[in-house]
Design a protein around this motif. Structure first.
Motif, short mmCIF file in Angstrom:
data_model
loop_
_atom_site.label_atom_id
_atom_site.label_comp_id
_atom_site.label_asym_id
_atom_site.label_seq_id
_atom_site.Cartn_x
_atom_site.Cartn_y
_atom_site.Cartn_z
N LYS A 111 0.82 -1.13 0.05
CA LYS A 111 -0.04 0.07 -0.05
C LYS A 111 1.04 1.24 -0.08
CE LYS A 111 -3.97 -2.21 2.34
NZ LYS A 111 -4.74 -2.00 3.73
N THR A 112 1.94 1.38 0.81
CA THR A 112 2.86 2.26 0.90
C THR A 112 3.40 2.48 -0.64
OG1 THR A 112 3.43 1.79 3.20
CG2 THR A 112 4.95 3.34 1.95
N GLY A 113 3.97 1.48 -1.22
CA GLY A 113 4.37 1.73 -2.74
C GLY A 113 3.52 2.59 -3.34
N ALA A 114 2.25 2.12 -3.62
CA ALA A 114 1.40 2.38 -4.42
C ALA A 114 1.10 4.00 -4.13
CB ALA A 114 0.15 1.69 -4.23
N LYS A 115 1.32 4.37 -2.89
CA LYS A 115 0.86 5.77 -2.63
C LYS A 115 1.74 6.77 -2.55
CE LYS A 115 -3.14 4.39 0.56
NZ LYS A 115 -3.32 4.69 2.13
N LYS A 116 3.27 6.18 -2.64
CA LYS A 116 4.28 6.97 -2.44
C LYS A 116 4.43 7.92 -3.70
CE LYS A 116 8.17 5.15 -2.98
NZ LYS A 116 9.39 4.25 -2.89
N GLU A 117 4.40 7.23 -4.75
CA GLU A 117 4.49 8.31 -6.11
C GLU A 117 3.43 9.34 -6.14
OE1 GLU A 117 4.72 7.88 -11.05
OE2 GLU A 117 4.60 5.99 -9.55
N ALA A 118 2.35 9.00 -5.65
CA ALA A 118 1.16 10.09 -5.67
C ALA A 118 1.56 11.25 -4.71
CB ALA A 118 -0.12 9.49 -5.64
N THR A 119 2.06 10.73 -3.67
CA THR A 119 2.34 11.65 -2.54
C THR A 119 3.42 12.62 -2.95
OG1 THR A 119 1.66 10.12 -0.76
CG2 THR A 119 3.08 12.14 -0.04
N THR A 120 4.35 12.03 -3.62
CA THR A 120 5.37 12.88 -4.11
C THR A 120 5.27 13.78 -5.17
OG1 THR A 120 6.97 11.24 -3.39
CG2 THR A 120 7.79 12.69 -4.82
N LYS A 121 4.15 13.36 -6.07
CA LYS A 121 3.89 14.29 -7.08
C LYS A 121 2.73 15.46 -6.62
CE LYS A 121 3.71 11.00 -10.82
NZ LYS A 121 2.81 10.38 -12.00
N ALA A 122 1.85 15.20 -5.54
CA ALA A 122 1.23 16.11 -4.98
C ALA A 122 2.06 17.10 -4.09
CB ALA A 122 0.40 15.42 -3.83
N THR A 123 3.06 16.79 -3.52
CA THR A 123 3.96 17.53 -2.91
C THR A 123 4.59 18.68 -3.68
OG1 THR A 123 4.57 15.88 -1.13
CG2 THR A 123 5.87 17.85 -1.18
N ARG A 124 5.33 17.98 -4.85
CA ARG A 124 5.80 19.05 -5.74
C ARG A 124 4.77 20.17 -6.45
NH1 ARG A 124 9.11 14.34 -9.17
NH2 ARG A 124 10.67 14.07 -7.57
#
Length: 221
Positions: free
Chosen positions: A98-111
Motif C-alpha cells: 500500500k505504501t509503495g502504491a501511494k508514495k509516487e502520488a504523494t511525491t507528485k502532490a507535494t511537488r
C-alpha cells in the motif's frame, strides 16, 4: 530399547533439530530484509511529511486544524511466538504494498503544492513580523555541526538550534530535511549506525545559496 535403537532415535532428533534451525534462520533473514525495505519506505514518507509541513507553513495555517505528528521511531517488537511466521510475513508485506502504491502520488502532490506556493505566495514569509530576520536554517545547522567534536543526530541538532535561536520554527523533521540538503551539497557527512543517522560538518569555505524553504519562519503562536 537396544543400543542400536537408541542411537537411531538420537540421530533422527538431531536431524530434525538441524532442519528446524535452518528454517528458523532463513525466516529471520527474510523478515529482516522486509523490515529494511519498510524502514526505507518510512524514511521516504518522513521526508515527504517534512516537506508538506514546510508547504503548510508557507501557505499559513489559520484553520487551527490539528496536524497528526509522525509516530516515534522507537517501537516495541512483539514476541515472535504471537503469530506464525507466514502470518507475520503477510502482515508486514501488506502495508508495504500500500505504501509503495501511494508514495509516487504523494511525491507528485507535494511537488505541485510547492510550485503553487512559490507562484502564489511569493514573499508571504517575509511579510510576517520577524520572518526574514536571522541566517538561513542551513547555515545555523552547519555552524552548529562545525563546532562539534562528535557526530550529532537530527534531534540533537534541532534542540541545539532551537535553544540558541528562540522564536525560530525548528522541529526534528524540518532539521532532518534541511540537513539532508547539506549532505546533497557535500557540506555535511551522513553516517548510519543501525537505525540511527548521524551528521558531521565538512570544511566549508563558501556557503551555498539558500533555498527559499530555508528562510527562517516565526514560531507558531
Amino acid at each position: 530399547m537396544t543400543a542400536q535403537e537408541n542411537t537411531t532415535l538420537k540421530t533422527a532428533y538431531a536431524d530434525k533439530v538441524a532442519a528446524d534451525l535452518a528454517e528458523n534462520t532463513a525466516d529471520q533473514d527474510r523478515i529482516r530484509a522486509e523490515i529494511e525495505t519498510l524502514q526505507a519506505q518510512l524514511a521516504t514518507l518522513e521526508t515527504d511529511h517534512a516537506l508538506l509541513e514546510s508547504v503548510s507553513a508557507a501557505l499559513g495555517d489559520t484553520t487551527g486544524a490539528a496536524v497528526p505528528a509522525p509516530r516515534s521511531a522507537t517501537r516495541k517488537t512483539p514476541p515472535a511466538a504471537t503469530k506464525p511466521a507466514a502470518k507475520r510475513t503477510a502482515d508486514a508485506v501488506a502495508p508495504a504494498k500500500k505504501t509503495g502504491a501511494k508514495k509516487e502520488a504523494t511525491t507528485k502532490a507535494t511537488r505541485v503544492a510547492a510550485k503553487k506556493t512559490a507562484a502564489n505566495t511569493g514573499g508571504a514569509k517575509t511579510a510576517k513580523t520577524g520572518a526574514d530576520t536571522g541566517p538561513a536554517l542551513t547555515e545555523l545547522i552547519h555552524a552548529h555541526l562545525s563546532g562539534q567534536s562528535e557526530p550529532r543526530t537530527a534531534r540533537e541538532i534541532a534542540k541545539a538550534v532551537a535553544d540558541a535561536n528562540p522564536g525560530r520554527n525548528v522541529n526534528d523533521n524540518l532539521v532532518r530535511t534541511t540537513t539532508e540538503r547539506l549532505v546533497a551539497r557535500s557540506r555535511v557527512d551522513r553516517v548510519k549506525q543501525g537505525s540511527t543517522v548521524y551528521y558531521t560538518a565538512k570544511a566549508d569555505a563558501a556557503p551555498a545559496a539558500s533555498d527559499p524553504a530555508e528562510k527562517p519562519t516565526a514560531a507558531a503562536s
